[in-house]
Design a protein around this motif. Structure first.
Motif, PDB file in Angstrom:
ATOM      1  N   SER A  11       0.795  -1.231   0.000  1.00  0.00           N
ATOM      2  CA  SER A  11       0.000   0.000   0.000  1.00  0.00           C
ATOM      3  C   SER A  11       0.825   1.277   0.000  1.00  0.00           C
ATOM      4  CB  SER A  11      -0.917   0.008   1.231  1.00  0.00           C
ATOM      5  OG  SER A  11      -1.709  -1.152   1.269  1.00  0.00           O
ATOM      6  N   ASP A  14      -0.355   4.548  -1.649  1.00  0.00           N
ATOM      7  CA  ASP A  14      -1.559   5.211  -1.157  1.00  0.00           C
ATOM      8  C   ASP A  14      -1.160   6.340  -0.211  1.00  0.00           C
ATOM      9  OD1 ASP A  14      -3.920   6.031   0.013  1.00  0.00           O
ATOM     10  OD2 ASP A  14      -4.504   4.043   0.721  1.00  0.00           O
ATOM     11  N   PRO A  15      -1.397   7.590  -0.597  1.00  0.00           N
ATOM     12  CA  PRO A  15      -0.994   8.706   0.275  1.00  0.00           C
ATOM     13  C   PRO A  15      -1.754   8.729   1.604  1.00  0.00           C
ATOM     14  CG  PRO A  15      -2.206   9.524  -1.625  1.00  0.00           C
ATOM     15  CD  PRO A  15      -1.995   8.049  -1.837  1.00  0.00           C
ATOM     16  N   ARG A  52       8.950   4.154   1.740  1.00  0.00           N
ATOM     17  CA  ARG A  52       8.646   5.024   0.596  1.00  0.00           C
ATOM     18  C   ARG A  52       9.911   5.650   0.043  1.00  0.00           C
ATOM     19  NH1 ARG A  52       3.109   7.714   3.008  1.00  0.00           N
ATOM     20  NH2 ARG A  52       1.703   6.258   1.969  1.00  0.00           N
ATOM     21  N   GLY A  78       3.449   7.623  -2.736  1.00  0.00           N
ATOM     22  CA  GLY A  78       2.628   8.110  -1.640  1.00  0.00           C
ATOM     23  C   GLY A  78       2.956   9.468  -1.071  1.00  0.00           C
ATOM     24  N   ARG A  80       2.614  13.289  -1.096  1.00  0.00           N
ATOM     25  CA  ARG A  80       1.633  14.222  -1.663  1.00  0.00           C
ATOM     26  C   ARG A  80       2.285  15.453  -2.287  1.00  0.00           C
ATOM     27  NH1 ARG A  80      -3.689  13.085   0.501  1.00  0.00           N
ATOM     28  NH2 ARG A  80      -3.492  11.697   2.272  1.00  0.00           N
TER      29      ARG A  80
END
Length: 110
Positions: A11, A14-15, A52, A78, A80
């Motif tokens: 995952s 996914d931010p 990340r 992820g 933003r």
């Protein structure tokens, strides 16, 4: 713990991935999740950020990614904001993402 780590790795793009969403997905309290990571000398949020950054670092120097903008790579994993990504990358690795990419290209060219 292995299932949680696999879930996080799956995952990373996914931010919205954060300790509360991880805990909910595994029917744990947030405190329970924190305790699991603390027992291993980690924090859940720090683990997410580190993974990340590792993925971004790998893609910055991957041969097929030379034309992909740094911001696109950061978003894929992820982050933003490109400025936030650049700041935490510099903090973690001591060099900007662009400089890291350039240095990686120079190593492969040599």
């Amino acid at each position: 713990m292995a299932r949680i780590v696999a879930y996080i790795d799956h995952s990373l793009g996914d931010p919205d991935l954060c300790p509360p969403t991880i805990a909910a997905a595994h029917y744990l309290s947030i405190r329970g999740l924190y305790r699991m990571f603390e027992a291993r000398g980690l924090s859940a949020a720090r683990y997410i950020r580190s993974r990340r950054l590792e993925k971004c670092r790998d893609e910055l120097v991957a041969p097929g990614m030379t034309g992909v903008p740094v911001g696109v790579i950061a978003q894929r994993w992820g982050f933003r904001s490109c400025s936030h990504f650049s700041r935490v990358f510099l903090e973690e690795y001591g060099v900007s993402p662009a400089a890291y990419r350039k240095r990686g290209r120079e190593k492969t060219a040599a």
